[in-house]
Design an enzyme around this catalytic site. Structure first.
Site, PDB file in Angstrom:
ATOM      1  NE  ARG A  62     -28.447  76.265  -6.927  1.00 27.35           N
ATOM      2  CZ  ARG A  62     -29.042  75.367  -6.179  1.00 27.35           C
ATOM      3  NH1 ARG A  62     -30.275  75.522  -5.782  1.00 27.35           N
ATOM      4  NH2 ARG A  62     -28.403  74.289  -5.772  1.00 27.35           N
TER       5      ARG A  62
ATOM      6  CE  LYS B  34      -8.994  64.169 -22.792  1.00 28.38           C
ATOM      7  NZ  LYS B  34      -9.466  62.853 -23.292  1.00 28.38           N
TER       8      LYS B  34
ATOM      9  CE  LYS C 165      -1.732  64.838 -25.161  1.00 29.55           C
ATOM     10  NZ  LYS C 165      -1.839  63.718 -24.200  1.00 29.55           N
TER      11      LYS C 165
ATOM     12  CD  GLU D 284      -0.222  60.501 -26.280  1.00 29.63           C
ATOM     13  OE1 GLU D 284      -0.925  61.130 -25.463  1.00 29.63           O
ATOM     14  OE2 GLU D 284      -0.353  60.614 -27.515  1.00 29.63           O
TER      15      GLU D 284
ATOM     16  CG  ASP E  52      -2.608  57.223 -25.233  1.00 28.94           C
ATOM     17  OD1 ASP E  52      -3.396  57.249 -24.274  1.00 28.94           O
ATOM     18  OD2 ASP E  52      -2.851  57.745 -26.330  1.00 28.94           O
TER      19      ASP E  52
END
Length: 283
Positions: free
Chosen positions: A101, A136, A168, A198, A219
């Protein structure tokens, strides 16, 4: 060829996953192998088409439980149709049944990521733009999920916050602007880490160019603005790399790549991938 992570990193992960699954013992397997644990052969098959990723990890998982003879029938990274025999393996019955598994789960998950990445990469294969992944990722699985995107044809973006400096939106807000953020960063940045910024509009792009950063991310910009910004950046400083991000899907990736960006980053191959269905059968 994609480099496999080292055993010293992988083994603690695999041992923990086996401990989670086995708990105080495999009740069913323990009962049927208590007095007879013969070596048996198992076959892995695809139950749908896709790119195969993670077979070397499955072998390592089984090997933590016992000796195994591992005979892959396909190369890691191959695109396989439905009902293709992936491998044959021979081991004690307890090793095969207890490890099944965990090993299958990992390979199905990674193969799903590699398959979707392949579909994205295929869309721009004849263009110079490089597909890259993002941070992510599933906590605890970043190393392996990013391995799978490489198998599927993408390039890894930074693995962690210490790989490169990306300024960012919230960094810009906290620092009081792009110029201020970069000035503060440069006074503390180790050599030779890169700086990426960004941006969401032309004003921010101009400021990033003036700050002589290494990479400018465009972006969530509309296609006409991306084209305009690529031309602007290449005209003012051709050494700066351009990355597009946001609103990337299988329908939009090619037209974005055709604007001339160097990189397209998207989390989709990891966050939107379905597991690839595989099976293991004793024969």
């Amino acid at each position: 060829m994609v480099m496999l992570p080292p055993n010293v990193v992988l083994e603690p992960l695999f041992r923990e996953w086996l401990r989670e699954d086995i708990g105080r013992g495999d009740r069913a397997t323990g009962a049927i192998t208590a007095n007879n644990n013969p070596v048996q052969e198992a076959v892995w098959m695809t139950k749908q088409a896709g790119v195969i990723a993670g077979l070397p990890f499955a072998e390592k998982i089984f090997s933590l439980l016992g000796k195994i003879d591992w005979q892959p029938q396909v190369t890691e990274g191959s695109f396989c149709e439905n009902q293709v025999k992936l491998l044959r393996c021979r081991a004690g019955t307890d090793t095969l049944l207890t490890g099944e598994r965990v090993a299958l789960n990992l390979v199905m998950h990674l193969s799903g990521i590699a398959t979707l990445t392949h579909h994205y990469a295929e869309k721009i294969a004849d263009l110079p733009t490089q597909l890259v992944d993002t941070r992510k990722t599933t906590p605890g699985l970043r190393l392996l999920e990013k391995y799978a995107t490489q198998v599927g044809g993408a390039m890894n973006h930074r693995f962690g916050l210490d790989d490169a400096a990306m300024i960012k939106e919230n960094h810009i807000q906290a620092a009081g602007g792009i110029t201020s953020a970069i000035a503060q960063l440069r006074s503390n940045l180790p050599y030779p880490l890169t700086i990426e910024v960004e941006t969401t509009n032309a004003t921010e792009v101009e400021e990033a160019i003036a700050s002589n950063v290494d990479i400018i991310m465009l972006d969530n910009m509309a296609l006409p603005l991306i084209r305009e910004m690529v031309d602007l950046i290449k005209k003012k400083n051709s050494a700066i790399k351009v990355e597009a991000s946001g609103n990337i899907n299988l329908n939009t990736i090619r037209e974005i790549a055709e604007t001339g960006v160097d990189y397209i980053s998207t989390s989709a191959p990891i966050t939107q991938a379905s597991w690839l269905d595989l099976s293991m059968t004793l024969v």
